[in-house]
Design an enzyme around this catalytic site. Sequence first.
Site, short mmCIF file in Angstrom:
data_model
loop_
_atom_site.label_atom_id
_atom_site.label_comp_id
_atom_site.label_asym_id
_atom_site.label_seq_id
_atom_site.Cartn_x
_atom_site.Cartn_y
_atom_site.Cartn_z
N GLY A 9 32.86 19.99 128.04
CA GLY A 9 33.54 21.05 128.79
C GLY A 9 34.35 20.42 129.90
N THR A 57 21.04 16.96 121.98
CA THR A 57 21.61 18.10 122.71
C THR A 57 21.44 19.39 121.93
OG1 THR A 57 23.32 16.60 123.50
CG2 THR A 57 23.70 18.94 123.87
N TYR A 97 24.66 16.99 112.10
CA TYR A 97 25.14 18.12 112.88
C TYR A 97 24.76 19.43 112.17
CZ TYR A 97 28.55 21.18 115.19
OH TYR A 97 29.16 22.19 115.88
N LYS A 140 22.01 22.17 113.64
CA LYS A 140 22.41 23.56 113.89
C LYS A 140 21.58 24.51 113.03
CE LYS A 140 25.85 24.12 116.73
NZ LYS A 140 25.63 24.77 118.03
#
Length: 324
Positions: A36, A95, A149, A153
């Site tokens: 971000g 994360t 990934y 998820k």
Amino acid sequence: MRYLITGGSGFIGSHLSERLLGQGDEVLALDDLSTGRYENIAGLEGQPGFELRLGSVTEPALVEECVKECQAVFHLASAVGVRLVVEQPVKTIETIVNGTDVVLRACARYRRPVLITSTSEVYGKSEKIPFAEGDDCVMGPTNTRRWAYACAKALDEFLALAHWNESRLPVVIARLFNTVGPRQTGRYGMVIPRFVSQGLAGSPLTVYGTGHQTRCFAHVSDIVGALVALMQNPAARGEVFNIGNDEEVSILQLADRVRALTGGKSAIQTVPYGEAYTAGFEDMYRRVPDLSKIKRLIGYRPTRNLDQILADILDEQSRKLASN
Ligand code: UDP
């Protein structure tokens, strides 16, 4: 209503913050500014009802404090983009998995409704087009980093649904398909901002693989509208929804369109996947959302097509170049 947005300074998070403030709500944005960027929300700081708190979703005490202060949570913080996933696999998995666990535990403790943003990557290399929420997720082997990934998820989705099943924690899962709009950076591999900046610089547009792979691109304003509507609809709880656009385009066609829009000077250069990412990289050939479920529940329909998306990105990047 005061909302916590994890990843509130990210590309989608900053648009969501704006939307909520615009409808009279308050926003606490939690962001560690890893992907971000402060400039995304610089215009919001100082506005009544907006607050930025710096820190990571993997810090339980911080997340608890933020969740406690808000009435509902949009969990957007995540490692983003295929490039980052390939380059920083440990951080990506940590994360995604730890961050979502921490957020869900805090929401469970304070009984806060939470919307978890997931991704079309979870469909993996499924060839059943279009992808519907109940379809199989088809993952590749564990030694191919891209699938880390998708699996991380998917695990987030399992965990959120487990909270719903065990204690009726109000959770909604939004599987975002390729999302584009102002403030998205090409730094993490995203094809449209990359092509537009390459086109404006007159340098070659780098098409990975054959360019016959297809994607469907949605404008971020359609996506944030859908996120807000899902959060507000009690019938969405315990459910998974695709959000995106179903207008399909091949990456070669996209390159042609961007080249024409940016003055036609760029060549189109194909780059093998092994050079663009890592050896053994696997791409999805087609990725198209079935949008019937979200249409049925909230009347969702994308309002901006690819021409409007490209015009927006071109306008943003041209203005930036002119001001430099
Ligand atoms: N891509 C490309 N050139 C680039 C960046 C990406 O051809 O400079 C391709 C990429 O291989 C994929 C598609 O464009 O097939 C969309 O990539 P992006 O990273 O935007 O999103 P993904 O669908 O991979 O999540």
